[in-house]
Design an enzyme around this catalytic site. Structure first.
Site, mmCIF file in Angstrom:
data_model
loop_
_atom_site.group_PDB
_atom_site.id
_atom_site.type_symbol
_atom_site.label_atom_id
_atom_site.label_comp_id
_atom_site.label_asym_id
_atom_site.label_seq_id
_atom_site.Cartn_x
_atom_site.Cartn_y
_atom_site.Cartn_z
ATOM 1 C CG ASP A 62 63.918 37.637 23.027
ATOM 2 O OD1 ASP A 62 62.900 37.566 22.334
ATOM 3 O OD2 ASP A 62 64.296 36.722 23.798
ATOM 4 N NE ARG A 90 67.288 38.361 26.437
ATOM 5 C CZ ARG A 90 66.256 39.000 26.969
ATOM 6 N NH1 ARG A 90 66.371 40.275 27.329
ATOM 7 N NH2 ARG A 90 65.100 38.389 27.145
ATOM 8 C CE LYS A 131 59.700 39.290 20.365
ATOM 9 N NZ LYS A 131 60.842 38.909 21.183
ATOM 10 C CG HIS A 132 54.783 37.636 21.260
ATOM 11 N ND1 HIS A 132 54.941 39.010 21.431
ATOM 12 C CD2 HIS A 132 55.846 37.050 21.890
ATOM 13 C CE1 HIS A 132 56.041 39.235 22.135
ATOM 14 N NE2 HIS A 132 56.606 38.063 22.425
ATOM 15 C CG HIS A 178 56.815 35.495 30.826
ATOM 16 N ND1 HIS A 178 56.520 36.564 30.026
ATOM 17 C CD2 HIS A 178 58.020 35.034 30.401
ATOM 18 C CE1 HIS A 178 57.501 36.760 29.161
ATOM 19 N NE2 HIS A 178 58.421 35.841 29.369
ATOM 20 C CG ASP A 225 57.172 33.247 23.708
ATOM 21 O OD1 ASP A 225 58.363 33.212 24.052
ATOM 22 O OD2 ASP A 225 56.426 34.216 23.952
#
Length: 502
Positions: A78, A86, A178-179, A191, A263
């Site tokens: 990501d 990242r 995404k998403h 999450h 995901d």
């Protein structure tokens, strides 16, 4: 897909086909031997997460190690810029996030920022970027999307999603929009639970789906499903498991022919489905790759996860709940992307130096006084990032201290705001630095109290949620908390003049 590749699909066992639909993560800063072994057996590749990264050199060595095991494996992460990075996980991003780019609303600049991201990824060996976010952030209390979105206007989001896709893929990196079919109208984090967007299909088409259509038109090579429930589209299940969302809408209606990846299926939004069941349900719905999450520590954990998932697929095919034809189709989509990634590229477009700094400066929105300051009291809200961001550092104080060495820095949390020594602000300029201020009632009360005592400038580094704080002498809205954004704000407060206005 040529005839030879078709023959390869037909000759593979169901277990081999299943292995090539998995995109797991693994724990740790180095590649475990079992991760290399799985690549040698045909595993499609790996997703990298914050727990795999210490610094840029270490990340480069880890990726080189994976490439040494199999050069054409997918390696994805990501890299959205802004709050989700990242490549700059331990220092903060060098480009602002999507909300800042949307605020500037210059699609050429967005394309150039994403070209720069693509060049960085390509140079370190990453060929799949799980970006850009195409969610239209229409709910100010959305705790998981927020500044990751290009904004709340579907047409603006669509323009910038297309520009971001183009920028990444200009550099030979596969974009992954995404998403799908849209996470922006939720207040819940997938999450932790299954978010629901309970709107009619007409509303969804007008608001959520447009940016994904724009991404498909721009040629995005990948699309990521979100674990979002839309009763009018998906019924009671998340989009990841919905044939109506993945096959009927994304494939047939929107005409997407690339790779559909999920995901991470270790997220709680998928309910009680274990990883094996989740893989089977996602593949049956039309997904081609299943992201299995960041991985568990310990010897043999990755091997066990892979074996459980391939075994579940083999059992499902034997039971008739998943067809071999669907597995072969998923493999063809993955192979086609591998072919695209390995196609020799000509001369890449030039990367515009300083595009991230320019975007950060141009995104700043100011009201009232913004400086110049001399020795302000800087009150920094300490708030945790969401799970998508991880522990990426964010703050204004260190960068403000570089240009205003005489400033004093105090830290506060929502829990400690009531005990903050308000008298410390008397007779001083106060810079209050917060992110998503509207989510912290005690912090809002503290800022209001300080503003009644002295000059307070609020620097909002999150999503501007319309909090009602009166008496401020100035506001700066940054639309994100990237390092490059903090540097731009520090310079503005020190000088009192926007750099692009000089």
């Amino acid at each position: 897909m040529n005839a030879t590749s078709m023959t390869h699909q037909e000759n593979r066992t169901v277990a081999e086909l299943a292995l090539r639909t998995l995109l797991p993560g693994f724990a740790g800063l180095s590649v475990p031997p079992e991760a290399k072994g799985a690549l040698n057996e045909g595993l499609r590749g790996y997703a990298l997460f914050g727990n795999n990264i210490r610094d840029r050199d270490q990340l480069g060595e880890l990726i080189a190690d994976l490439r040494g095991a199999r050069s054409n494996a997918f390696i994805g992460l990501d890299e959205e810029g802004g709050d989700i990075t990242r490549l700059h996980y331990t220092t903060g991003a060098t480009t602002p996030g999507n909300a800042a780019l949307g605020a500037v609303d210059d699609t050429e600049l967005t394309r150039d920022v994403y070209r720069g991201i693509g060049a960085e990824l390509r140079d370190i060996g990453v060929d799949v970027d799980f970006a850009p976010v195409a969610d239209v952030n229409t709910h100010s209390a959305n705790s998981i999307i927020g500044t990751r979105s290009f904004g709340s206007d579907p047409e603006r989001v669509a323009r910038h999603v297309a520009a971001a896709v183009t920028g990444l893929q200009d550099m030979g990196v596969a974009a992954c929009v995404k998403h799908f079919p849209g996470h922006g109208a939720t207040t819940q984090d997938s999450h932790h639970t299954l978010p629901t967007v309970d709107e009619s299909l007409d509303v969804l088409r007008q608001r959520e789906f447009g940016p994904f259509r724009a991404a498909v038109a721009a040629g995005t090579r990948m699309a990521m499903t979100g674990h979002i429930r839309m009763p009018a589209l998906t019924g009671a299940q998340p989009a990841t498991f919905s044939d109506a969302a993945v096959t009927a809408l994304l494939r047939r209606e929107m005409g997407f022919g690339g790779v559909v990846v999920t995901d991470a299926v270790d997220m709680r939004a998928v309910g009680t489905a274990g990883p094996g069941e989740a893989v089977v349900r996602a593949l049956a719905a039309g997904c081609d790759l299943v992201c299995l999450g960041a991985g568990q520590p310990g010897p043999g954990a990755l091997r066990s996860l892979i074996d459980d998932c391939t075994g579940a697929v083999v059992a499902a095919v034997a039971a008739g709940t998943l067809t071999r034809e669907r597995l072969e189709e998923a493999n063809r989509h993955g192979d086609a992307l591998q072919d695209w990634l390995r196609t020799p590229w000509g001369i890449a477009p030039p990367v515009r130096r300083g595009a991230g700094r320019e975007a950060a400066r141009r995104a700043l929105r100011t009201v009232g006084r913004t400086g110049p300051l001399d020795a302000p009291l800087v009150v920094q809200l300490d708030s945790e990032a969401n799970l998508a961001a991880g522990r990426v550092p964010w703050a204004l104080a260190p960068y403000l201290a570089e240009v205003l060495p005489a400033c004093e820095i105090l830290h506060v949390s929502d829990a400690s705001a009531g005990d903050f020594p308000r008298e410390r602000a008397d007779g001083r300029d106060v810079v209050f630095v917060s992110r998503d201020t509207h989510r912290f009632p005690a912090v809002q009360r503290l800022i209001q109290d300080l503003a009644a005592r002295t000059d307070v400038m609020l620097v909002e580094m999150g999503w501007s949620g319309g909090e009602d704080i009166r008496g401020l002498s100035g506001r700066i809205h940054t639309f994100g908390a990237a390092r490059v954004t903090a540097q731009a704000v520090a310079r503005l407060l020190a000088d009192g003049v926007r750099e692009d206005a000089r």
